[in-house]
Design a protein around this motif. Structure first.
Motif, PDB file in Angstrom:
ATOM      1  N   PRO A 282       3.269   8.675 -10.231  1.00 46.17           N
ATOM      2  CA  PRO A 282       4.118   9.073 -11.374  1.00 46.17           C
ATOM      3  C   PRO A 282       3.763   8.336 -12.667  1.00 46.17           C
ATOM      4  CG  PRO A 282       5.466   8.687  -9.441  1.00 46.17           C
ATOM      5  CD  PRO A 282       4.086   8.237  -9.099  1.00 46.17           C
ATOM      6  N   ILE A 283       3.359   7.094 -12.564  1.00 42.81           N
ATOM      7  CA  ILE A 283       2.980   6.340 -13.758  1.00 42.81           C
ATOM      8  C   ILE A 283       1.728   6.940 -14.385  1.00 42.81           C
ATOM      9  CG2 ILE A 283       2.093   4.112 -14.558  1.00 42.81           C
ATOM     10  CD1 ILE A 283       4.061   2.811 -12.562  1.00 42.81           C
ATOM     11  N   VAL A 284       0.736   7.279 -13.573  1.00 43.76           N
ATOM     12  CA  VAL A 284      -0.496   7.878 -14.084  1.00 43.76           C
ATOM     13  C   VAL A 284      -0.197   9.233 -14.741  1.00 43.76           C
ATOM     14  CG1 VAL A 284      -2.705   8.903 -13.388  1.00 43.76           C
ATOM     15  CG2 VAL A 284      -2.034   6.664 -12.509  1.00 43.76           C
TER      16      VAL A 284
ATOM     17  N   ILE B 198       0.836  -1.207   0.000  1.00 44.82           N
ATOM     18  CA  ILE B 198       0.000   0.000   0.000  1.00 44.82           C
ATOM     19  C   ILE B 198       0.870   1.255   0.000  1.00 44.82           C
ATOM     20  CG2 ILE B 198      -1.644   1.328   1.398  1.00 44.82           C
ATOM     21  CD1 ILE B 198      -2.977  -1.334   2.114  1.00 44.82           C
ATOM     22  N   GLN B 199       1.998   1.216   0.681  1.00 46.58           N
ATOM     23  CA  GLN B 199       2.896   2.369   0.695  1.00 46.58           C
ATOM     24  C   GLN B 199       3.587   2.560  -0.656  1.00 46.58           C
ATOM     25  OE1 GLN B 199       5.519   1.631   3.980  1.00 46.58           O
ATOM     26  NE2 GLN B 199       4.053   2.356   5.509  1.00 46.58           N
ATOM     27  N   LEU B 200       3.777   1.499  -1.421  1.00 47.72           N
ATOM     28  CA  LEU B 200       4.438   1.598  -2.718  1.00 47.72           C
ATOM     29  C   LEU B 200       3.525   2.197  -3.792  1.00 47.72           C
ATOM     30  CD1 LEU B 200       6.424  -1.739  -2.953  1.00 47.72           C
ATOM     31  CD2 LEU B 200       7.322   0.554  -2.596  1.00 47.72           C
ATOM     32  N   ILE B 201       2.223   2.013  -3.651  1.00 47.54           N
ATOM     33  CA  ILE B 201       1.280   2.506  -4.672  1.00 47.54           C
ATOM     34  C   ILE B 201       1.408   4.012  -4.884  1.00 47.54           C
ATOM     35  CG2 ILE B 201      -1.155   2.820  -5.229  1.00 47.54           C
ATOM     36  CD1 ILE B 201      -1.647   0.023  -4.101  1.00 47.54           C
ATOM     37  N   PRO B 202       1.360   4.842  -3.855  1.00 44.53           N
ATOM     38  CA  PRO B 202       1.507   6.289  -4.108  1.00 44.53           C
ATOM     39  C   PRO B 202       2.879   6.653  -4.664  1.00 44.53           C
ATOM     40  CG  PRO B 202       0.612   5.921  -1.917  1.00 44.53           C
ATOM     41  CD  PRO B 202       1.017   4.590  -2.460  1.00 44.53           C
ATOM     42  N   ASN B 203       3.897   5.912  -4.264  1.00 40.86           N
ATOM     43  CA  ASN B 203       5.250   6.230  -4.724  1.00 40.86           C
ATOM     44  C   ASN B 203       5.451   5.922  -6.198  1.00 40.86           C
ATOM     45  OD1 ASN B 203       5.971   7.089  -2.195  1.00 40.86           O
ATOM     46  ND2 ASN B 203       6.819   5.129  -1.581  1.00 40.86           N
ATOM     47  N   PHE B 204       4.826   4.861  -6.700  1.00 42.11           N
ATOM     48  CA  PHE B 204       5.013   4.476  -8.090  1.00 42.11           C
ATOM     49  C   PHE B 204       3.768   4.687  -8.937  1.00 42.11           C
ATOM     50  CE2 PHE B 204       8.198   1.955  -5.844  1.00 42.11           C
ATOM     51  CZ  PHE B 204       9.332   2.323  -6.541  1.00 42.11           C
TER      52      PHE B 204
END
Length: 56
Positions: free
Chosen positions: A16-18, A7-13
């Motif tokens: 930027p991908i979106v 869950i912490q990785l989703i905002p980090n990656f």
């Protein structure tokens, strides 16, 4: 890898991908419009050259 780490990785990656895909879509739309204008202009130029060759 536990769920909290994921869950912490989703905002980090994810963010930027979106944003990257949104910018890519914007650029592709912009380039497409410019290529359409270029194509139309080249066709008009070709027609003008053909007309000049056929006129005595």
């Amino acid at each position: 890898m536990d769920i909290d780490t994921f869950i912490q990785l989703i905002p980090n990656f994810g963010f930027p991908i979106v944003i990257t895909f949104m910018l890519l879509k914007y650029l592709m739309d912009s380039i497409k419009e410019k290529f359409d204008i270029l194509d139309r202009t080249l066709k008009e130029l070709i027609d003008l050259i053909k007309d000049l060759k056929t006129d005595p």
